[in-house]
Write an enzyme that holds these catalytic residues in place. Structure first.
Site, PDB file in Angstrom:
ATOM      1  N   LYS A 192       0.853  -1.191  -0.194  1.00  0.00           N
ATOM      2  CA  LYS A 192       0.013  -0.154   0.284  1.00  0.00           C
ATOM      3  C   LYS A 192       0.121   1.326   0.493  1.00  0.00           C
ATOM      4  O   LYS A 192       1.430   1.259   1.273  1.00  0.00           O
ATOM      5  CB  LYS A 192      -1.011  -0.436   1.501  1.00  0.00           C
ATOM      6  CG  LYS A 192      -1.956   1.405   1.229  1.00  0.00           C
ATOM      7  CD  LYS A 192      -2.638   1.741   2.348  1.00  0.00           C
ATOM      8  CE  LYS A 192      -1.972   3.061   2.736  1.00  0.00           C
ATOM      9  NZ  LYS A 192      -1.671   4.118   1.769  1.00  0.00           N
ATOM     10  N   GLU A 267       9.703   1.039  10.636  1.00  0.00           N
ATOM     11  CA  GLU A 267      11.074   1.902  10.266  1.00  0.00           C
ATOM     12  C   GLU A 267      10.287   2.699  10.731  1.00  0.00           C
ATOM     13  O   GLU A 267       9.712   3.189   9.742  1.00  0.00           O
ATOM     14  CB  GLU A 267      11.611   1.518   9.027  1.00  0.00           C
ATOM     15  CG  GLU A 267      12.980   2.168   9.608  1.00  0.00           C
ATOM     16  CD  GLU A 267      13.281   4.248   8.492  1.00  0.00           C
ATOM     17  OE1 GLU A 267      12.837   4.380   9.779  1.00  0.00           O
ATOM     18  OE2 GLU A 267      12.866   3.907   7.758  1.00  0.00           O
ATOM     19  N   CYS A 301      13.635  10.271   7.428  1.00  0.00           N
ATOM     20  CA  CYS A 301      13.392   9.997   8.960  1.00  0.00           C
ATOM     21  C   CYS A 301      14.471  10.260   9.812  1.00  0.00           C
ATOM     22  O   CYS A 301      14.412  10.245  10.964  1.00  0.00           O
ATOM     23  CB  CYS A 301      12.879   8.492   8.873  1.00  0.00           C
ATOM     24  SG  CYS A 301      13.647   7.608   7.551  1.00  0.00           S
ATOM     25  N   GLU A 402       9.184  15.064  15.747  1.00  0.00           N
ATOM     26  CA  GLU A 402      10.130  14.843  14.843  1.00  0.00           C
ATOM     27  C   GLU A 402       9.089  16.168  13.567  1.00  0.00           C
ATOM     28  O   GLU A 402       8.138  16.076  13.625  1.00  0.00           O
ATOM     29  CB  GLU A 402       9.828  13.858  13.995  1.00  0.00           C
ATOM     30  CG  GLU A 402      10.061  13.661  12.336  1.00  0.00           C
ATOM     31  CD  GLU A 402       9.765  12.194  12.405  1.00  0.00           C
ATOM     32  OE1 GLU A 402       8.952  11.672  12.169  1.00  0.00           O
ATOM     33  OE2 GLU A 402      10.390  11.517  11.293  1.00  0.00           O
TER      34      GLU A 402
HETATM   35  P1  NAI Z   1       1.903   8.083   7.720  1.00  0.00           P
HETATM   36  O1  NAI Z   1       2.648   6.934   9.202  1.00  0.00           O
HETATM   37  O2  NAI Z   1       0.372   8.466   8.871  1.00  0.00           O
HETATM   38  O3  NAI Z   1       1.838   7.620   6.954  1.00  0.00           O
HETATM   39  C1  NAI Z   1       2.568   6.270   6.463  1.00  0.00           C
HETATM   40  C2  NAI Z   1       2.012   5.201   5.774  1.00  0.00           C
HETATM   41  O4  NAI Z   1       0.627   4.833   6.452  1.00  0.00           O
HETATM   42  C3  NAI Z   1       0.525   5.977   4.986  1.00  0.00           C
HETATM   43  O5  NAI Z   1       1.387   4.642   3.516  1.00  0.00           O
HETATM   44  C4  NAI Z   1      -0.285   5.954   5.249  1.00  0.00           C
HETATM   45  O6  NAI Z   1      -1.589   5.830   4.256  1.00  0.00           O
HETATM   46  C5  NAI Z   1      -0.275   4.398   6.454  1.00  0.00           C
HETATM   47  N1  NAI Z   1      -1.309   4.786   7.355  1.00  0.00           N
HETATM   48  C6  NAI Z   1      -1.349   5.996   8.389  1.00  0.00           C
HETATM   49  N2  NAI Z   1      -2.453   5.258   9.307  1.00  0.00           N
HETATM   50  C7  NAI Z   1      -2.799   4.011   9.262  1.00  0.00           C
HETATM   51  C8  NAI Z   1      -2.836   2.997   9.808  1.00  0.00           C
HETATM   52  N3  NAI Z   1      -3.791   3.538  10.905  1.00  0.00           N
HETATM   53  N4  NAI Z   1      -3.576   1.968   9.130  1.00  0.00           N
HETATM   54  C9  NAI Z   1      -2.137   1.348   8.823  1.00  0.00           C
HETATM   55  N5  NAI Z   1      -1.827   2.194   7.759  1.00  0.00           N
HETATM   56  C10 NAI Z   1      -1.722   3.444   7.845  1.00  0.00           C
HETATM   57  O7  NAI Z   1       2.156   9.598   8.854  1.00  0.00           O
HETATM   58  P2  NAI Z   1       2.145  10.673   7.673  1.00  0.00           P
HETATM   59  O8  NAI Z   1       0.411  10.849   8.361  1.00  0.00           O
HETATM   60  O9  NAI Z   1       2.125  10.844   6.273  1.00  0.00           O
HETATM   61  O10 NAI Z   1       2.815  11.574   7.922  1.00  0.00           O
HETATM   62  C11 NAI Z   1       3.092  12.388   9.003  1.00  0.00           C
HETATM   63  C12 NAI Z   1       4.439  12.253  10.099  1.00  0.00           C
HETATM   64  O11 NAI Z   1       4.842  11.074   9.552  1.00  0.00           O
HETATM   65  C13 NAI Z   1       5.323  13.327   9.184  1.00  0.00           C
HETATM   66  O12 NAI Z   1       5.200  14.654   9.208  1.00  0.00           O
HETATM   67  C14 NAI Z   1       6.250  12.478   9.688  1.00  0.00           C
HETATM   68  O13 NAI Z   1       6.905  13.150  10.578  1.00  0.00           O
HETATM   69  C15 NAI Z   1       6.422  11.090  10.070  1.00  0.00           C
HETATM   70  N6  NAI Z   1       6.449  10.371   8.702  1.00  0.00           N
HETATM   71  C16 NAI Z   1       8.032   9.834   8.993  1.00  0.00           C
HETATM   72  C17 NAI Z   1       8.891   8.521   8.238  1.00  0.00           C
HETATM   73  C18 NAI Z   1       9.776   7.582   8.477  1.00  0.00           C
HETATM   74  O14 NAI Z   1      10.042   7.793   7.336  1.00  0.00           O
HETATM   75  N7  NAI Z   1       9.941   7.430   9.387  1.00  0.00           N
HETATM   76  C19 NAI Z   1       7.519   8.509   6.595  1.00  0.00           C
HETATM   77  C20 NAI Z   1       6.826   9.528   6.747  1.00  0.00           C
HETATM   78  C21 NAI Z   1       6.064  10.338   7.592  1.00  0.00           C
END
Ligand code: NAI
Ligand code: MG
Length: 499
Positions: A192, A267, A301, A402
């Site tokens: 996904k 991660e 990240c 973050e």
């Molecule tokens: P997120 O963690 O919500 O999204 C990442 C992935 O998880 C996306 O594919 C999303 O659709 C999916 N997702 C979201 N909620 C979910 C759930 N309940 N169950 C299963 N999958 C789910 O991150 P988001 O909202 O896009 O970004 C918010 C913050 O997260 C960013 O500002 C950043 O601080 C952090 N982030 C960290 C990343 C990393 O590489 N460690 C990458 C992206 C975001």
């Protein structure tokens, strides 16, 4: 869109013309069961690029069934060597379409084309080739048991059906990190992509089919987290879920996994310390700091967002840093001159600008930046000025949370112990940097920092053979290298009675 279209490769225009984009389930391009679509947006302009069918529970369920059937059926019959050849073929196809992938990535994510072309796409190709290599080298062991006259050996077998949920900051590369290791080990996948950036994963899915990987082995279903993501992480027939994203989402994934006790690897985020000692090569360190924070608009990240500088050089170093940061050229990603593009989404823009306000209220001083971009041609996109905050202390929110944008918080330190203490004063533990010419100090600090990766006199260097992942609340499990094979295999002991 008109001007953008002119800059685009013919094959990118062709890819975008088949809208709404369908998802790949069981080797077929299908609409969502609900018929629902969502829009993916060009973050440089705020304009819709294309509509995409939105996967929900029902679509995820179909995809999982397809993956299960492929796993129990045709995929098992492929030899290790055949799997290797398929991954190599896929890498070749990506290479053939490198420019197209780079444009598509920049269009969807916003990152500068020089980065998608020089980092994301080549790293993706390298990753598939690296794990193609492993496909033929995964094996068990014969064990010297003392329990009696037995031949006892282990088999290293695939986990089965793997759900993979990836973020938007490196959409193609994260898909590669997840898919390559999983397939090398013989698993089947439901991927996904992030709702903000589904396009390169869908194009990759086309090439996966073209490479001859059997139907159902890889299914790609774009959709939202709380619906498609939750359906995948909670699915009772998914054996493992691999996730990259926010810490709070990681917790939801763990909860959702409890139903069938599926394996989880996470991660998550970071607030990585980058420590500058006065005896370091400061010119190189300056460049390293800029790369560590502003690469990919700071949406990384492992970004070195807590910059610890030894007290006696603090003012000078931070002054020089902000002078350099001021000259970073902001612009549309497709412009080859651009050094920093827009943030990925309006949400992300709101998040980052709110942290800029929080920082100022907390008493941090913006040495440069500190606001949304002011240039008139950047008003429609999600551009934010690269920002250096001085006078930060490690307790402030901008030092602990973050931000995931082009913002660095500079904090002074006294000596080695102070640097290590403050460096570790965070709930995260993904990465760290150290700059010094003293070898003993470098090793001492590298050992003392609680982080999954420590870079000494460098930052943000990657290779498919190095494990990557977090200490503490940055997650668990390691992607990359031999370590990812642990995530995607399980071990069986077989006892043969020889009496
Ligand atoms: P997120 O963690 O919500 O999204 C990442 C992935 O998880 C996306 O594919 C999303 O659709 C999916 N997702 C979201 N909620 C979910 C759930 N309940 N169950 C299963 N999958 C789910 O991150 P988001 O909202 O896009 O970004 C918010 C913050 O997260 C960013 O500002 C950043 O601080 C952090 N982030 C960290 C990343 C990393 O590489 N460690 C990458 C992206 C975001
Ligand atoms: Mg979210």
């Amino acid at each position: 869109m008109a001007t953008t279209q002119q800059q685009l490769h013919g094959s990118v225009v062709k890819f975008l013309s088949g809208a709404p984009k369908k998802m790949l389930i069981n080797g077929e391009w299908v609409a969502s069961a609900s018929g629902k679509t969502f829009e993916t947006v060009n973050p440089a302009t705020g304009e819709v690029i294309v509509k995409v069918y939105e996967a929900d529970k029902e679509d995820i369920d179909r995809a999982v069934k397809a993956a299960r059937a492929a796993f129990e059926g045709p995929w098992r019959k492929f030899s290790h060597y055949q799997r290797q050849q398929l991954l190599l073929k896929l890498a070749d196809l990506i290479e053939k379409n490198a420019e197209e992938f780079a444009q598509l990535e920049t269009l969807d994510n916003g990152k500068p084309i020089r980065e998608s072309m020089n980092v994301d796409v080549p790293a993706t190709i390298e990753h598939f080739r690296y794990y193609a290599g492993w496909a033929t080298k995964i094996h068990g062991e014969t064990l010297p048991v003392s329990a009696g006259n037995f031949l006892t050996y282990t088999l290293r077998e695939p986990v089965g059906v793997v759900g993979q949920i990836i973020p938007w900051n490196f959409p193609l590369l994260m898909a590669a990190w997840k898919i390559a290791a999983a397939l090398a080990c013989g698993n089947c996948v439901v991927l996904k992509p992030a709702e903000q950036t589904p396009l390169t994963a869908l194009r990759l899915a086309e090439l996966i089919m073209e490479a001859g990987i059997p139907a159902g082995v890889v299914n790609v279903c774009p959709g939202f987290g709380p619906t498609a993501g939750a359906a995948l992480s909670g699915h009772m027939d998914v054996d493992k879920v691999a996730f990259t994203g926010e810490y709070t989402t990681g917790r939801e994934i763990i909860k959702a996994s409890a139903g069938n006790l599926k394996r989880v690897s996470l991660e998550l985020g970071g607030k990585s310390p980058n420590v500058i000692f006065k005896d370091g090569d400061l010119e190189t360190a300056l460049k390293g700091c800029i790369g560590s924070v502003f690469f990919n608009q700071g949406q990384v990240c492992c970004a070195g967002t807590r910059l610890f500088v030894e007290k006696s050089i603090y003012e000078d170093f931070v002054g020089k840093l902000s002078d350099k940061v001021k000259s970073i050229k902001l612009g549309h990603g497709l412009n080859p001159e651009t050094q920093m593009g827009p943030l990925v989404s309006d949400d992300q823009l709101k998040r980052v600008t709110s942290y800029l306000e929080i920082g100022k209220k907390e008493g941090a001083k913006a040495m440069c930046g500190g606001d949304r971009a002011k240039e008139s041609d950047l008003q429609k996109g999600y551009f934010v000025q690269p920002t250096v905050f001085a006078d930060v202390n490690n307790k402030m929110r901008v030092a602990q949370e973050e931000i995931f944008g082009p913002v660095v918080s500079a904090i002074p330190f006294k000596d080695v112990d102070d640097a290590v203490f403050q460096g570790n004063e965070t709930t995260y533990g993904l990465a760290a940097g150290v700059w010094t010419s003293d070898v003993k100090k470098a090793h001492r600090v590298a050992r003392s920092l609680k982080a999954g990766t420590v870079w000494v006199n460098c930052y943000n260097v990657f290779d498919p053979c190095t494990p990557f992942g977090g200490y503490k609340q940055s997650g668990y499990g390691r992607e990359g290298g031999i370590h990812a094979l642990e995530l995607y295999t399980q071990v069986k002991s077989v006892w043969i009675n020889l009496d």
